[in-house]
Scaffold this motif. Sequence first.
Motif, PDB file in Angstrom:
ATOM      1  N   ALA A 103      19.232   2.796  42.407  1.00  0.00           N
ATOM      2  CA  ALA A 103      20.186   3.658  43.382  1.00  0.00           C
ATOM      3  C   ALA A 103      19.805   3.177  44.645  1.00  0.00           C
ATOM      4  O   ALA A 103      18.587   2.633  45.024  1.00  0.00           O
ATOM      5  CB  ALA A 103      20.028   5.122  43.218  1.00  0.00           C
ATOM      6  N   ASP A 104      20.826   2.669  45.572  1.00  0.00           N
ATOM      7  CA  ASP A 104      20.605   2.435  46.852  1.00  0.00           C
ATOM      8  C   ASP A 104      20.096   3.535  47.956  1.00  0.00           C
ATOM      9  O   ASP A 104      19.329   3.369  48.639  1.00  0.00           O
ATOM     10  CB  ASP A 104      21.765   1.616  47.420  1.00  0.00           C
ATOM     11  N   ARG A 105      20.666   4.715  47.595  1.00  0.00           N
ATOM     12  CA  ARG A 105      20.585   5.898  48.585  1.00  0.00           C
ATOM     13  C   ARG A 105      20.516   7.079  47.916  1.00  0.00           C
ATOM     14  O   ARG A 105      21.103   7.091  46.793  1.00  0.00           O
ATOM     15  CB  ARG A 105      21.614   5.888  49.515  1.00  0.00           C
ATOM     16  N   ALA A 106      19.880   8.005  48.331  1.00  0.00           N
ATOM     17  CA  ALA A 106      19.960   9.262  47.726  1.00  0.00           C
ATOM     18  C   ALA A 106      20.336  10.503  48.551  1.00  0.00           C
ATOM     19  O   ALA A 106      19.922  10.601  49.742  1.00  0.00           O
ATOM     20  CB  ALA A 106      18.688   9.640  47.005  1.00  0.00           C
ATOM     21  N   ILE A 107      20.918  11.582  48.315  1.00  0.00           N
ATOM     22  CA  ILE A 107      21.100  12.887  48.786  1.00  0.00           C
ATOM     23  C   ILE A 107      20.695  14.096  48.160  1.00  0.00           C
ATOM     24  O   ILE A 107      21.171  14.079  47.094  1.00  0.00           O
ATOM     25  CB  ILE A 107      22.458  13.025  49.328  1.00  0.00           C
ATOM     26  N   LEU A 108      19.861  14.811  48.854  1.00  0.00           N
ATOM     27  CA  LEU A 108      19.247  16.299  48.186  1.00  0.00           C
ATOM     28  C   LEU A 108      19.926  17.112  49.050  1.00  0.00           C
ATOM     29  O   LEU A 108      19.725  17.419  50.168  1.00  0.00           O
ATOM     30  CB  LEU A 108      17.711  16.337  48.364  1.00  0.00           C
ATOM     31  N   VAL A 109      21.002  17.912  48.191  1.00  0.00           N
ATOM     32  CA  VAL A 109      21.472  19.211  48.881  1.00  0.00           C
ATOM     33  C   VAL A 109      20.530  20.518  48.362  1.00  0.00           C
ATOM     34  O   VAL A 109      20.417  20.610  47.264  1.00  0.00           O
ATOM     35  CB  VAL A 109      22.879  19.649  48.512  1.00  0.00           C
ATOM     36  N   GLN A 110      19.566  20.793  49.378  1.00  0.00           N
ATOM     37  CA  GLN A 110      18.522  21.607  49.086  1.00  0.00           C
ATOM     38  C   GLN A 110      18.770  23.229  49.100  1.00  0.00           C
ATOM     39  O   GLN A 110      19.604  23.659  49.870  1.00  0.00           O
ATOM     40  CB  GLN A 110      17.161  21.368  50.023  1.00  0.00           C
ATOM     41  N   THR A 111      18.513  23.615  47.901  1.00  0.00           N
ATOM     42  CA  THR A 111      18.624  24.990  47.674  1.00  0.00           C
ATOM     43  C   THR A 111      17.482  25.684  46.612  1.00  0.00           C
ATOM     44  O   THR A 111      17.539  24.755  45.492  1.00  0.00           O
ATOM     45  CB  THR A 111      20.021  25.399  47.166  1.00  0.00           C
ATOM     46  N   ALA A 114      15.537   7.983  40.604  1.00  0.00           N
ATOM     47  CA  ALA A 114      16.918   7.384  40.565  1.00  0.00           C
ATOM     48  C   ALA A 114      16.871   5.954  41.638  1.00  0.00           C
ATOM     49  O   ALA A 114      17.407   5.251  41.026  1.00  0.00           O
ATOM     50  CB  ALA A 114      17.792   8.364  41.071  1.00  0.00           C
ATOM     51  N   LEU A 115      15.996   6.156  42.611  1.00  0.00           N
ATOM     52  CA  LEU A 115      15.994   5.217  43.391  1.00  0.00           C
ATOM     53  C   LEU A 115      15.294   3.937  42.928  1.00  0.00           C
ATOM     54  O   LEU A 115      15.544   2.833  42.923  1.00  0.00           O
ATOM     55  CB  LEU A 115      15.484   5.502  44.813  1.00  0.00           C
TER      56      LEU A 115
END
Length: 249
Positions: A81-89, A76-77
């Motif tokens: 995309a400029d930034r990414a967030i992974l909410v890990q589970t 995606a980057l």
Amino acid sequence: MRRIMVGVKRVVDYNVRIRVKPDNSGVVTEGVKMSINPFDEIALEEALRIKEKGLADEVLAVSIGPADTQQQLRTALAMGADRAILVQTDALVEPLSVAKIFRKLIDKEQPFLVLLGKQAIDDDNGQTAQMLSALWDRPQATSCSKVELADGKVTVNREVDAGIEVLEVDLPAVLSVDLRLNEPRYVKLPDIMKAKKKPLDTMALGDFGVSDAPAFKSVKVEPPPQRQKGIMVKDVAELVDVLKKKGLV
Ligand code: AMP
């Protein structure tokens, strides 16, 4: 900062022939090619085009999934995309939990637009955008096949049975996107190199106070019945005869 938040779910690649686990508890994902959910690629492409028109400053890609989801977020980057967030589970997170996590991230990130896919092709839920809209108490438009931003509003087309429905939606809003909205760009090698330096933050599901305990239980997953071998008939009379014998006419 005019920010667009985009949902990026990691799913089994759409070209992969899905195999059901021998114990019928789900589908095999080990050793299988994983990709960005195709509708999410379209959502991301749309966000990038809006930014390229000068109507947004930042595109933030968000995913909830296992550590390996970093691969899809790097893609995606690389797309832009400029930034990414992974909410890990490692848990299988249901649409309501996904919507609650997005809702919390919205408080932090203050996007004026959230773009999601109309459905994730693995579970075919088609629920997250609608639930997020309700939790956020902001307007939604689902299955958008055209998106135009102007004067603090977004105008969308939706392909409905009767033709094309045009809706005007106040911002901030959440939109889910359909297949014909655009054709996502291909990622080029220099973009992949550049993407390695872009920020990818990892957070734990626990940081959100959202439970990953499932509200429903998958009882059984079964493969579709095997197709039976066909037979050749020499004329229509024989066809009718065979159909009658099978009780189909
Ligand atoms: P669904 O309601 O599960 O069919 O998903 C609809 C859309 O919500 C997807 O196309 C994504 O944009 C978003 N979404 C669902 N699950 C996730 C996830 N685990 N991570 C990121 N986005 C998600």
